[in-house]
Design a protein around this motif. Structure first.
Motif, mmCIF file in Angstrom:
data_model
loop_
_atom_site.group_PDB
_atom_site.id
_atom_site.type_symbol
_atom_site.label_atom_id
_atom_site.label_comp_id
_atom_site.label_asym_id
_atom_site.label_seq_id
_atom_site.Cartn_x
_atom_site.Cartn_y
_atom_site.Cartn_z
ATOM 1 N N MET A 328 -19.675 -51.768 2.851
ATOM 2 C CA MET A 328 -20.112 -51.421 1.499
ATOM 3 C C MET A 328 -21.433 -50.669 1.549
ATOM 4 O O MET A 328 -22.180 -50.756 2.536
ATOM 5 N N ILE A 329 -21.730 -49.955 0.480
ATOM 6 C CA ILE A 329 -22.944 -49.150 0.419
ATOM 7 C C ILE A 329 -23.563 -49.273 -0.969
ATOM 8 O O ILE A 329 -22.854 -49.391 -1.970
ATOM 9 N N ASP A 330 -24.888 -49.300 -1.004
ATOM 10 C CA ASP A 330 -25.599 -49.380 -2.277
ATOM 11 C C ASP A 330 -26.925 -48.656 -2.129
ATOM 12 O O ASP A 330 -27.338 -48.309 -1.013
ATOM 13 N N ALA A 331 -27.595 -48.406 -3.241
ATOM 14 C CA ALA A 331 -28.856 -47.668 -3.213
ATOM 15 C C ALA A 331 -29.846 -48.255 -4.193
ATOM 16 O O ALA A 331 -29.482 -48.906 -5.173
ATOM 17 N N ASP A 332 -31.118 -48.036 -3.913
ATOM 18 C CA ASP A 332 -32.171 -48.314 -4.878
ATOM 19 C C ASP A 332 -33.081 -47.092 -4.940
ATOM 20 O O ASP A 332 -32.722 -46.014 -4.449
ATOM 21 N N TYR A 336 -30.836 -45.900 0.591
ATOM 22 C CA TYR A 336 -29.563 -46.614 0.502
ATOM 23 C C TYR A 336 -29.440 -47.604 1.647
ATOM 24 O O TYR A 336 -30.233 -47.597 2.606
ATOM 25 N N LEU A 337 -28.465 -48.496 1.539
ATOM 26 C CA LEU A 337 -28.195 -49.470 2.590
ATOM 27 C C LEU A 337 -26.689 -49.634 2.749
ATOM 28 O O LEU A 337 -25.914 -49.355 1.832
ATOM 29 N N LEU A 338 -26.304 -50.081 3.926
ATOM 30 C CA LEU A 338 -24.903 -50.370 4.233
ATOM 31 C C LEU A 338 -24.817 -51.822 4.670
ATOM 32 O O LEU A 338 -25.688 -52.313 5.399
ATOM 33 N N GLN A 339 -23.755 -52.524 4.237
ATOM 34 C CA GLN A 339 -23.664 -53.940 4.560
ATOM 35 C C GLN A 339 -22.210 -54.396 4.609
ATOM 36 O O GLN A 339 -21.331 -53.798 3.987
#
Length: 386
Positions: A328-332, A336-339
């Motif tokens: 999964m990937i998300d951003a602030d 961004y980050l992957l987890q």
């Protein structure tokens, strides 16, 4: 991008300024698991997670009541300990919690002072300061209880040059699978009981000098069936981060309730370990038998460009590769980050691991919460505990 950061307009550095300086923490020293068979658990973590043999203590070193195997991968050290006698208190821990994390050891410059400071602020003692010596020097350790039976051990090792701690010998092994790219402990998450999250937030603030820099309520962390609440605590330099979860009312049983039922109380839910190349790391772990939660649906990956916004311009990873592995990937605001999350690593649906790669982001993947918890609920449904 997800809207998750409390007081973000002031920046995280401003928030961290609120952390008190009386307890400087240099990093995570080690994590100790109490398990039923440490020898076999060590083989699992070497094979599946790519850890290497480091140190050992047991009957051969004069320890009569337990055996401990120490494994290492880059800056991560884990200790796997099993009782050797029927009257060991470690047996009680295993009966109550199953294989579980007992000790989160924190590296400090002065263990005696860390112990005194926290005891003076209301901590309950687990172990008074103990000086341990061998031919390689001297260490000092002291411990306090946090939620449940979990312990924070303060470890001072500035005058020690041995392989791990006094009483341990170098563990020589012909079997050392290659590492999978795990670098350091990013954060550790604790689950506490109903209406106890704020109690432990205040404990970390008052006793440890931490600050609460992220908060998620049951409107942000919710699915059709369940919900939970979480607050992230951090020390002043940001090296130690402890999110704390509690259940919230939902139509069905949440993952936190399931954990509390099978763990029999509060404890460490998961350990997030960082990598510089999550695709390579997860591919290696999967090939070695590590089981991860099921991937989000196609629509999740179709929506990534919209959710990442400007960060798509610098994103290096192939979305199809991420989808293939279920990452999964998300951003602030900062990147961004992957987890990705493993399934529980023991038969009780309690402890699991997160693999995380940060590309500037300092959040915890709030935009992934719904997809993540729906995946966990699918596993709960298989277990009949949803």
């Amino acid at each position: 991008m997800s809207k998750q950061i409390k007081s973000v307009e002031f920046g995280l550095e401003k928030i961290f300024e609120g952390a008190q300086d009386f307890l400087p923490l240099l990093g995570t020293d080690y994590i100790e698991f109490i398990v039923g068979n440490a020898k076999q658990a060590a083989h699992f973590y070497k094979t599946a997670f790519g850890f290497q043999s480091l140190a050992y203590a047991g009957l051969e070193t004069g320890v009569k009541d337990r055996a401990s195997y120490v494994l290492v991968q880059d800056k991560i050290r884990i200790v796997l300990t099993s009782p050797l006698t029927k009257d060991s208190v470690l047996n009680d821990h295993i009966v109550a919690h199953g294989d579980a994390i007992k000790v989160i050891a924190l590296w400090v410059d002065d263990a005696r002072d860390a112990y005194k400071q926290t005891i003076d602020r209301g901590a309950i003692s687990y172990m008074e300061p103990v000086e341990e010596q061998d031919e390689f020097g001297t260490t000092v350790r002291a411990g306090i209880y946090t939620y449940g039976e979990t312990v924070h051990m303060f470890v001072e090792r500035k005058d020690y040059n041995g392989v791990f701690l006094p009483g341990f010998v170098k563990w020589e092994s012909d079997y050392n699978p290659t590492p999978v790219g795990l670098k350091y402990v990013d954060h550790m998450v604790g689950n506490v009981d109903w209406n106890q999250m704020n109690t432990w937030v205040k404990w970390y603030e008052d006793v440890m000098g931490f600050v609460n820099f992220l908060s998620f309520d049951d409107k942000q962390i919710t699915t059709e069936y369940s919900a939970l609440m979480s607050k992230v605590m951090s020390n002043g330099n940001g090296r130690i981060k402890f999110p704390i979860n509690e259940p919230a009312e939902g139509v069905k049983k949440s993952q936190i309730e399931e954990y509390l039922d099978f763990y029999n109380g509060p404890g460490v839910q998961h350990v997030a370990v960082a990598t510089d190349d999550i695709i390579k790391t997860v591919s290696a772990m999967k090939s070695r038998g590590v089981e991860f939660l099921s991937a989000p649906p196609q629509s999740y990956y179709d929506d990534i460009p919209r959710r990442l916004g400007v960060h798509m311009e610098v994103m290096k990873e192939d979305i199809k590769e991420l989808q293939k592995l279920g990452i999964m990937i998300d951003a602030d605001e900062e990147g961004y980050l992957l987890q990705i999350f493993t399934k529980p690593v023991q038969d009780r649906p309690t402890l699991f691991f997160e693999v995380i790669q940060r590309m500037g982001a300092r959040g915890f993947g709030a935009g992934n919460f719904k997809a993540l918890f729906e995946s966990i609920e699918r596993e709960q449904e298989k277990r009949g505990t949803l």
